[in-house]
Design a protein around this motif. Structure first.
Motif, short mmCIF file in Angstrom:
data_model
loop_
_atom_site.label_atom_id
_atom_site.label_comp_id
_atom_site.label_asym_id
_atom_site.label_seq_id
_atom_site.Cartn_x
_atom_site.Cartn_y
_atom_site.Cartn_z
N LYS A 244 1.66 -1.74 -2.91
CA LYS A 244 0.52 -1.55 -1.99
C LYS A 244 0.29 -0.07 -1.72
CE LYS A 244 2.77 -2.00 2.56
NZ LYS A 244 2.78 -2.82 3.80
N ASP A 247 -2.52 1.89 -3.62
CA ASP A 247 -3.93 1.81 -3.21
C ASP A 247 -4.52 3.20 -3.00
OD1 ASP A 247 -3.86 -0.91 -3.31
OD2 ASP A 247 -3.77 -1.23 -1.15
N LYS A 261 -4.07 -7.48 -7.66
CA LYS A 261 -3.38 -7.63 -6.37
C LYS A 261 -3.60 -9.01 -5.76
CE LYS A 261 -5.21 -4.28 -4.12
NZ LYS A 261 -5.50 -3.41 -2.98
N PHE A 593 2.66 -7.56 -4.63
CA PHE A 593 1.73 -6.44 -4.58
C PHE A 593 1.53 -5.94 -3.15
CE2 PHE A 593 0.58 -8.12 -8.73
CZ PHE A 593 0.25 -6.99 -9.46
N LYS A 594 1.85 -6.78 -2.17
CA LYS A 594 1.62 -6.43 -0.77
C LYS A 594 2.92 -6.35 0.02
CE LYS A 594 -2.97 -8.56 -0.94
NZ LYS A 594 -3.91 -9.54 -0.34
#
Length: 623
Positions: A244, A247, A261, A593-594
């Motif tokens: 993340k 980004d 994502k 992804f987070k």
């Protein structure tokens, strides 16, 4: 003296390359005329198409087309490609060569869609589009508007253009007679950006290429590559920690980064982009080409060939797998080498002349009766360093053999006794590198045959190997690792590597990487990863239960390799492979992804060698 010889070879190769470049440029301009068109599709969108037609009009020629997202240029009057078609041989043989920008890319209109889904049902009069319809409409227009053709079409392409070649097969135009998908993407969840649920971080920088729309036709790049500020990929991604945090480099305007994502699982988004389910009722002849050391697209060619073979028993369908990394067969470097492993001279030229050109010649200019004198499968033995011919792939004569890793580091065909295990600590803050080199690759290649001694000497890599082989062992076909494992946490990645350990007296050749020797070289022959949460279903992730013995099946890609007498077969098992793949937090989170940086924690993993349900490596062996 060694460096002097290398310098002489380099300047000799450079001089010959420049001469060949000049000669190819002169040949194209002397023998071909170039025209550019905007070809209308059924929905009204126009695709930019460049056509090179032989100046010699004394005979009619078939078309050979490539559809690409990477530019059909150079654009503009008088600007010519330096080489036409798949090879110099085919360029000299004479074809009408067609290059087309796919919709939404470069000089074509429309919106770009990565691995655009195939429309499964054709409705008469429908304006629904996919890559198959765009290919069909382009062929139809070219047949009506280009003179001096013989009514037959061929198509080829490498990598993404390989996918577009495969995508031409469903509902193919009747004039499309021969198609060669080369290193084709078959499914974006198993090629390139993902392998069995693990995100291939090594392709992260390529997200720029595929993630931005442009406002309209353009002959200049509309995207720019990320400036990482370092040549050390390990360091760059190490400090990013969670994905993340990436980004900051790709915002919401990069639609592909957003898609990656938001779709970590093999859901409908990815499933409908796979070309594999649509390879039915294939009418054109097909020759699928790949490289045993293709780090980008190895799943694609093998799966496309096998699927067409299974679903279309009466279709001419062949496979070529050589000792190449991504696209090596389309260029000639003299000596064919991957990492430190030398395979022979002029292998690509031999393929271009005696396999590729023969295929297109037969179906586009010749009798097209399928009697090509080419085998069902031309595959290169990367251990014996020779071509083999088979009437099926995997070979019908191959038999299954099971190797069992043991707690004492041995690998053999004897089932373990008792209830033993091997243990290691996997720490995301100290991940195992995938390569001993310090570099930032746009896409990695060399690691596929790299020396694995650097990994074998780490405490977080389990190593199992046979005794010194008393006779040659030839593996030909599929490899399935049936792992029996546990972890103290709730998630884990599992990497299995098949390694050929050379004898101590193996001599060096003059192109061995500085600081490396082939004495006791650990050549990686095949490797693969699975994100453990997908062990039962790629669409439905499932956490591990801490400490619970769990089965994790991992299908590696096929292999054709002879482990010679005096060598050893080795298996390495590990849980990080950085920065080839992203790090698994090892604490189960819904979407890696987070994940938060704090989610990345140490875990102790076990690989079991018990008598009832041991870890096992299933291979196919040629006697």
């Amino acid at each position: 003296m060694k460096n002097y010889k290398v310098l002489i070879l380099f300047w000799s190769f450079l001089g010959s390359s420049l001469l060949a470049f000049s000669q190819a440029t002169d040949f194209v301009s002397s023998n071909y005329e170039k025209s550019e068109y905007q070809i209308p599709m059924r929905d009204g969108i126009k695709l930019h198409t460049v056509v090179y037609t032989p100046k010699d009009q004394s005979k009619k020629y078939p078309f050979v087309m490539q559809r690409t997202p990477y530019s059909a240029g150079p654009y503009g009057e008088g600007k010519m490609k330096t080489l036409l078609g798949p090879s110099e041989k085919m360029m000299q043989d004479g074809y009408i060569f067609v290059y087309q920008d796919v919709r939404g890319r470069w000089m074509s209109e429309g919106e770009y869609d990565n691995m655009r889904p195939t429309v499964p049902v054709r409705k008469k009069g429908s304006k629904e589009i996919d890559e198959s319809t765009d290919t069909f409409d382009s062929i139809e227009w070219l047949l009506k508007n280009i003179n001096n053709h013989n009514g037959k079409f061929g198509q080829w392409g490498i990598s993404y253009p390989g996918f577009y070649s495969a995508a031409s097969l469903p509902f193919a135009h009747p004039a499309l007679k021969a198609v060669s998908p080369q290193a084709p993407i078959g499914d974006f969840y198993f090629d390139d950006f993902h392998h069995n649920g693990a995100y291939f971080l090594s392709y992260w920088v390529a997200t720029s290429v595929f993630g931005y729309q442009h406002d309209g036709p353009t002959d200049k790049p509309w995207y720019s590559m990320v400036n990482t500020g370092t040549k050390d990929a390990y360091q760059f991604f190490f400090f990013i920690v969670s994905l993340k945090n990436a980004d900051q480099y790709y915002g919401e305007d990069n639609f592909f980064w957003t898609q990656l994502k938001e779709n970590p699982d093999y859901n409908e988004f990815w499933q409908k982009r796979s070309i594999i389910p649509h390879l039915n009722d294939v009418k054109p002849a097909v020759m699928t080409v790949g490289g045993w050391f293709d780090a980008e697209d190895l799943y694609g060619p093998l799966t496309i060939y096998k699927t067409i073979e299974k679903n279309n028993p009466n279709t001419y369908n062949t496979l070529v797998m050589g000792p190449w990394s991504h696209g090596d067969w389309a260029r000639e470097s003299g000596q064919q080498q991957v990492s430190n492993i030398y395979f022979g001279d002029s292998i690509s030229t031999w393929y271009q002349h005696h396999v590729e050109a023969e295929f297109f010649e037969h179906f586009l200019k010749g009798p097209a009766d399928g009697k090509t004198n080419l085998p069902e499968a031309y595959v290169f033995d990367t251990g014996n360093k020779e071509w083999r011919m088979f009437d099926a792939w995997p070979p019908k004569e191959a038999s299954e053999r099971i190797y069992f890793p043991h707690a004492n580091g041995k690998l053999n065909t004897q089932i373990p006794m008792g209830n033993e295990s091997s243990t290691f600590v996997s720490d995301p803050s100290k991940p195992v590198p995938y390569s001993p080199d310090i570099k930032f690759n746009f896409t990695p290649r060399k690691y596929m045959a790299d020396d694995q001694r650097f990994a074998a000497r780490r405490p977080d890599v389990l190593v199992f190997e046979t005794d010194v082989l008393e006779e040659d062992v030839t593996l030909a076909g599929e490899i399935l690792a049936k792992l029996m494992v546990s972890t103290t946490e709730t998630d884990a990645d599992w990497i299995v590597k098949l390694v050929d350990v050379f004898p101590p007296d193996t001599p060096d050749h003059e192109r061995v990487q500085q600081g490396t020797h082939l004495s006791n070289y650990h050549m990686m022959v095949r490797s693969e990863v699975i994100r453990g949460r997908y062990r039962e279903n790629f669409s439905e992730p499932k956490p591990f239960v801490s400490g619970e013995k769990t089965s994790v099946p991992l299908q590696l890609q096929d292999v054709m390799h002879t482990f010679k007498k005096g060598h050893k077969i080795q298996i390495q098992i590990q849980s990080t492979w950085f920065p080839l793949i992203d790090r698994n937090p090892q604490k189960y989170v819904e979407n890696i992804f987070k994940a938060d940086d704090s989610d990345f924690i140490k875990a102790t993993h076990k690989v079991y060698h018990d008598a009832e349900n041991p870890t096992a490596i299933h291979v196919q062996v040629l006697k």
